[in-house]
Enzyme design. Sequence first.
Site, PDB file in Angstrom:
ATOM      1  N   HIS A 156       0.830  -1.201   0.000  1.00 15.31           N
ATOM      2  CA  HIS A 156       0.000   0.000   0.000  1.00 15.31           C
ATOM      3  C   HIS A 156       0.866   1.254   0.000  1.00 15.31           C
ATOM      4  O   HIS A 156       2.066   1.193   0.277  1.00 15.31           O
ATOM      5  CB  HIS A 156      -0.932   0.024   1.216  1.00 15.31           C
ATOM      6  CG  HIS A 156      -2.116  -0.879   1.087  1.00 15.31           C
ATOM      7  ND1 HIS A 156      -2.040  -2.241   1.310  1.00 15.31           N
ATOM      8  CD2 HIS A 156      -3.402  -0.631   0.743  1.00 15.31           C
ATOM      9  CE1 HIS A 156      -3.233  -2.781   1.116  1.00 15.31           C
ATOM     10  NE2 HIS A 156      -4.075  -1.824   0.770  1.00 15.31           N
ATOM     11  N   LYS A 160      -0.753   5.003   4.502  1.00 15.90           N
ATOM     12  CA  LYS A 160      -1.679   4.092   5.181  1.00 15.90           C
ATOM     13  C   LYS A 160      -1.253   3.919   6.634  1.00 15.90           C
ATOM     14  O   LYS A 160      -0.063   3.731   6.931  1.00 15.90           O
ATOM     15  CB  LYS A 160      -1.705   2.736   4.471  1.00 15.90           C
ATOM     16  CG  LYS A 160      -2.755   1.779   5.028  1.00 15.90           C
ATOM     17  CD  LYS A 160      -2.909   0.563   4.136  1.00 15.90           C
ATOM     18  CE  LYS A 160      -3.923  -0.423   4.697  1.00 15.90           C
ATOM     19  NZ  LYS A 160      -5.266   0.170   4.859  1.00 15.90           N
TER      20      LYS A 160
END
Length: 267
Positions: A156, A160
């Site tokens: 990700h 995040k």
Amino acid sequence: MTKRIKIVVAGPRGNMGREAVQLVAKTDTFDLVAVVDSRNDGKLLEDVEGFSGLSVPVYTDMQNCFEQHQADVLIDLTSPAFGRKHMEIAFANGVRPVVGTTGFSDEDISELRKMAEEKGLGAIIAPNFAIGAILMMKFSQLAAKFLPDVEIIERHHDRKLDAPSGTALKTAQLIAEVREAKKQGNELEKEELAGARGADFEGMRIHSVRLPGLVAHQEVIFGGEGQTLTIRHDSMNRASFMPGVKLAVETVLKIDTLVYGLEHIIE
């Protein structure tokens, strides 16, 4: 005549929130009645950069928003720190939440489900709204029946907050339903650097990568005698999540409990 769904979006300036605002604005059966933001209280959304032509009010206080506007559904795409609080306010005001925030514990989900059922309201928490990611999870659960040795690598963007991702945890939970817990790798293996083998979920290893340039990516790798199987999903942009958000909004009006995971509604 189809009833229009009145929607409040929380977190409109985030990457996902911006996509959700546009989804609601362009969907014929949806009405965007207000947004809840951490700033810009009292402004119109069109006065905020990037939202030209959207003359809906902005609130910083969700309770105040619901007192001023009747809503059917709350789309919450904020952060783990606010997700549960916003759901509780929505339930108190008879509004059905669709939440893309991750970081909920099993206890959170159990307690929120009880609140939903006591109010007779539907609610959906989705670790991932991408239909392809949901299929990846379901395919992985099927594969685990035949290839029980598995590791998960999720990648990700570096903004995040939680690791591993909600999608990775949900994938591991689905696999655990059909696979006996087992220690993988050499029984004498030793980590020369703590964490090198990743997180351990019932013997499965989950590895989290965080880098700029990524959006949301996951591969589930199965190993068997003389073979491997990799099931992979990649979201290239946030628009990939919007069909799932639309499906969740339409579905949450038809249920009276909390559903955790989009896989339970795509069938």
